[in-house]
Design a protein around this motif. Structure first.
Motif, PDB file in Angstrom:
ATOM      1  N   ASN A 103      37.130  40.387  38.107  1.00 17.57           N
ATOM      2  CA  ASN A 103      37.149  38.975  37.680  1.00 17.57           C
ATOM      3  C   ASN A 103      36.411  38.051  38.641  1.00 17.57           C
ATOM      4  OD1 ASN A 103      38.681  39.696  35.519  1.00 17.57           O
ATOM      5  ND2 ASN A 103      40.649  39.063  36.415  1.00 17.57           N
ATOM      6  N   LYS A 104      36.292  38.482  39.886  1.00 18.95           N
ATOM      7  CA  LYS A 104      35.649  37.590  40.865  1.00 18.95           C
ATOM      8  C   LYS A 104      34.152  37.440  40.606  1.00 18.95           C
ATOM      9  CE  LYS A 104      35.948  36.539  45.813  1.00 18.95           C
ATOM     10  NZ  LYS A 104      36.538  36.962  47.089  1.00 18.95           N
ATOM     11  N   THR A 105      33.603  38.259  39.730  1.00 17.57           N
ATOM     12  CA  THR A 105      32.188  38.075  39.371  1.00 17.57           C
ATOM     13  C   THR A 105      31.973  36.735  38.651  1.00 17.57           C
ATOM     14  OG1 THR A 105      32.571  39.299  37.333  1.00 17.57           O
ATOM     15  CG2 THR A 105      31.653  40.556  39.165  1.00 17.57           C
ATOM     16  N   ASN A 106      33.051  36.150  38.153  1.00 17.43           N
ATOM     17  CA  ASN A 106      32.940  34.883  37.417  1.00 17.43           C
ATOM     18  C   ASN A 106      32.870  33.694  38.396  1.00 17.43           C
ATOM     19  OD1 ASN A 106      33.195  32.651  35.747  1.00 17.43           O
ATOM     20  ND2 ASN A 106      34.636  33.666  34.369  1.00 17.43           N
ATOM     21  N   PHE A 107      31.664  33.348  38.768  1.00 18.29           N
ATOM     22  CA  PHE A 107      31.403  32.299  39.765  1.00 18.29           C
ATOM     23  C   PHE A 107      32.010  30.955  39.347  1.00 18.29           C
ATOM     24  CE2 PHE A 107      28.520  28.899  41.286  1.00 18.29           C
ATOM     25  CZ  PHE A 107      28.393  29.197  42.634  1.00 18.29           C
ATOM     26  N   GLU A 108      31.796  30.589  38.073  1.00 20.98           N
ATOM     27  CA  GLU A 108      32.230  29.243  37.645  1.00 20.98           C
ATOM     28  C   GLU A 108      33.748  29.128  37.542  1.00 20.98           C
ATOM     29  OE1 GLU A 108      30.112  27.587  34.322  1.00 20.98           O
ATOM     30  OE2 GLU A 108      28.219  27.635  35.425  1.00 20.98           O
ATOM     31  N   PHE A 109      34.413  30.206  37.126  1.00 17.94           N
ATOM     32  CA  PHE A 109      35.881  30.141  37.036  1.00 17.94           C
ATOM     33  C   PHE A 109      36.471  29.892  38.425  1.00 17.94           C
ATOM     34  CE2 PHE A 109      40.162  32.126  36.764  1.00 17.94           C
ATOM     35  CZ  PHE A 109      40.680  31.342  35.738  1.00 17.94           C
ATOM     36  N   ARG A 110      35.867  30.548  39.415  1.00 19.03           N
ATOM     37  CA  ARG A 110      36.329  30.341  40.798  1.00 19.03           C
ATOM     38  C   ARG A 110      36.016  28.907  41.251  1.00 19.03           C
ATOM     39  NH1 ARG A 110      38.105  34.304  44.083  1.00 19.03           N
ATOM     40  NH2 ARG A 110      38.369  33.721  46.240  1.00 19.03           N
ATOM     41  N   LEU A 111      34.815  28.459  40.925  1.00 22.01           N
ATOM     42  CA  LEU A 111      34.377  27.124  41.350  1.00 22.01           C
ATOM     43  C   LEU A 111      35.269  26.016  40.768  1.00 22.01           C
ATOM     44  CD1 LEU A 111      32.028  26.026  43.082  1.00 22.01           C
ATOM     45  CD2 LEU A 111      30.704  25.756  40.983  1.00 22.01           C
ATOM     46  N   GLU A 112      35.819  26.254  39.606  1.00 24.76           N
ATOM     47  CA  GLU A 112      36.667  25.249  38.957  1.00 24.76           C
ATOM     48  C   GLU A 112      38.130  25.348  39.376  1.00 24.76           C
ATOM     49  OE1 GLU A 112      35.822  25.976  34.798  1.00 24.76           O
ATOM     50  OE2 GLU A 112      34.607  24.152  34.713  1.00 24.76           O
ATOM     51  N   THR A 113      38.453  26.345  40.200  1.00 25.75           N
ATOM     52  CA  THR A 113      39.868  26.552  40.553  1.00 25.75           C
ATOM     53  C   THR A 113      40.490  25.331  41.237  1.00 25.75           C
ATOM     54  OG1 THR A 113      39.394  28.902  40.725  1.00 25.75           O
ATOM     55  CG2 THR A 113      41.474  28.150  41.666  1.00 25.75           C
ATOM     56  N   PRO A 114      39.815  24.696  42.202  1.00 27.43           N
ATOM     57  CA  PRO A 114      40.449  23.509  42.802  1.00 27.43           C
ATOM     58  C   PRO A 114      40.736  22.406  41.775  1.00 27.43           C
ATOM     59  CG  PRO A 114      38.718  24.333  44.229  1.00 27.43           C
ATOM     60  CD  PRO A 114      38.589  25.085  42.939  1.00 27.43           C
ATOM     61  N   ASP A 115      39.897  22.270  40.741  1.00 29.58           N
ATOM     62  CA  ASP A 115      40.208  21.302  39.673  1.00 29.58           C
ATOM     63  C   ASP A 115      41.532  21.676  39.005  1.00 29.58           C
ATOM     64  OD1 ASP A 115      37.849  19.312  38.894  1.00 29.58           O
ATOM     65  OD2 ASP A 115      36.934  21.163  39.592  1.00 29.58           O
ATOM     66  N   ARG A 116      41.671  22.967  38.673  1.00 23.81           N
ATOM     67  CA  ARG A 116      42.916  23.389  37.986  1.00 23.81           C
ATOM     68  C   ARG A 116      44.135  23.187  38.891  1.00 23.81           C
ATOM     69  NH1 ARG A 116      39.525  27.646  36.885  1.00 23.81           N
ATOM     70  NH2 ARG A 116      40.719  29.156  38.109  1.00 23.81           N
ATOM     71  N   LEU A 117      43.944  23.458  40.174  1.00 26.81           N
ATOM     72  CA  LEU A 117      45.058  23.288  41.124  1.00 26.81           C
ATOM     73  C   LEU A 117      45.481  21.823  41.214  1.00 26.81           C
ATOM     74  CD1 LEU A 117      43.752  25.625  43.920  1.00 26.81           C
ATOM     75  CD2 LEU A 117      46.016  25.781  42.874  1.00 26.81           C
ATOM     76  N   ALA A 118      44.483  20.948  41.329  1.00 25.78           N
ATOM     77  CA  ALA A 118      44.806  19.526  41.452  1.00 25.78           C
ATOM     78  C   ALA A 118      45.477  19.032  40.170  1.00 25.78           C
ATOM     79  CB  ALA A 118      43.541  18.732  41.744  1.00 25.78           C
ATOM     80  N   GLN A 119      44.968  19.505  39.029  1.00 24.68           N
ATOM     81  CA  GLN A 119      45.566  19.062  37.760  1.00 24.68           C
ATOM     82  C   GLN A 119      46.989  19.602  37.598  1.00 24.68           C
ATOM     83  OE1 GLN A 119      42.510  20.015  34.855  1.00 24.68           O
ATOM     84  NE2 GLN A 119      41.156  18.516  35.785  1.00 24.68           N
TER      85      GLN A 119
END
Ligand code: SF4
Length: 370
Positions: free
Chosen positions: A197-213
């Motif tokens: 799953n870590k191959t998904n660059f954008e999903f990782r990049l958006e993680t701080p958005d999901r955390l903050a939300q």
């Protein structure tokens, strides 16, 4: 809208060129400002700023004391599992490595927690490899309620999750999540993250958005220094922080700067950062952002940690073991990476006191905000 939208407006090569084009005048202008922006940050991490290190260090020291006083938060990682379904070129837990795998049971975790509490820690970072099914939400649902009552502050460094998962873990006591992008250069990222799953660059990049939300109290970001040209990668970390702080101003943030070291037989860094350059980076982050927490792990040597402590760092790990079962079960063979500073927690505590600082065994904010 997430950081991915902002990220798409940033061109790696243009940014890199503009960092290297900064001049002594740009650095002096940045140093003279009461509040710095991303252009100033570029100047402060540029080669042109190297002769200004002493001035940067003095300002960084003063800004850090103003906000954080003479305190140093101490935390310890608790590795719960080394199972991983990813293949990262730089990590001992990569699924391609034939090592003994272990996931701690509840009673093994209790033994580790008892050993950690005996060292005085009240702030813990739970770490697992990224294995969706075996160390995913079901495991966290079971283990967090068993761990949280023993600690004032609970952070995690595990696979990126969905927003509703973070919201659920928050109800189980989760306070902070560390999620490092490793590198913000997409094709270099692809070279080092080959499977899972870590191959998904954008999903990782958006993680701080999901955390903050999801309302998580603190988010840790950073790059693994050395995978790509370090100045540009660290600029992206600063741009990510800038975006997050503007959008989610209630959340707290921390930055880590682990260095990939040249080592025999291991992955060689593309870009080697010297000790002096790491000091420059720490000071540049502080000058750019007086309130961000800056964390330094035991990957760095005793001497380096002792010397850099007053300059901008706000949290340090100590006595770390990077294998599941490292504290009470005396597991020695499954390390994720080698520790450089091997001192006990009490020796690190004594060192901190000898420098005129107060060690804080819990998260800084929770200790001082009542
Ligand atoms: S860095 Fe994380 S995801 Fe990658 S192999 Fe290591 S544990 Fe797995």
């Amino acid at each position: 809208m997430s950081f991915v939208d902002r990220f798409k407006q940033l061109n790696w090569d243009d940014i890199s060129l503009s960092i290297y084009a900064k001049t002594a005048e740009d650095v002096e202008r940045a140093l003279a400002k009461p509040k710095r922006d991303l252009e100033d940050f570029k100047a402060l991490i540029s080669p042109a700023a190297e002769p200004y290190l002493e001035q940067m260090a003095q300002q960084s020291f003063a800004l850090t004391r103003k906000r954080f006083g003479h305190t140093m938060s101490l935390y310890i990682p608790l590795y719960l599992s080394n199972l991983c379904a990813n293949a990262c070129s730089y990590c001992g837990f990569s699924m391609e490595n034939r090592i003994k795998r272990r996931t701690l049971t509840k009673s093994e975790i209790e033994a580790e927690v008892t050993a950690i509490k005996a060292m005085k820690f009240d702030s813990v970072l739970l770490v697992t490899g990224e294995h969706e099914t075996k160390v995913g939400m079901n495991y966290f649902r079971e283990m967090l309620p068993a761990i949280k009552p023993s600690f004032n502050y609970l952070a995690m460094e595990v696979q990126p999750l969905e927003q509703q998962d973070y919201a659920e873990l928050k109800t189980l006591g989760l306070d902070a999540v560390m999620v490092y992008q490793e590198t913000y250069h997409p094709s270099t990222y692809a070279q080092h993250h080959l499977r899972g799953n870590k191959t998904n660059f954008e999903f990782r990049l958006e993680t701080p958005d999901r955390l903050a939300q999801a309302g998580i109290d603190k988010i840790g970001i950073g790059a693994l220094i050395g995978l790509e040209e370090w100045r540009t990668d660290c600029f992206f970390v600063a741009a990510h922080l800038d975006y997050l702080e503007r959008r989610y101003w209630q959340t707290r943030y921390s930055i880590s700067f682990p260095r990939l070291r040249p080592c025999e037989g291991g992955l060689q860094p593309k870009s080697v950062m010297s000790d002096k350059q790491l000091v420059q980076l720490i000071c540049a982050y502080r000058l750019f952002n007086p309130q961000v927490e800056l964390s330094l792990s035991t990957r760095e040597s005793e001497v380096f940690r002792d010397n850099v402590l007053p300059l901008g760092i706000t949290a340090m790990s100590a006595a770390s073991k990077t294998q599941p079962g490292g504290y009470a079960l005396e597991e020695t063979e499954l390390e994720q990476f080698e520790i450089s500073d091997e001192r006990s927690a009490s020796r690190v505590e004594a060192m901190i006191r000898s420098k005129g600082f107060d060690p804080v065994w819990r998260d800084w904010h929770s200790a001082y905000s009542g």
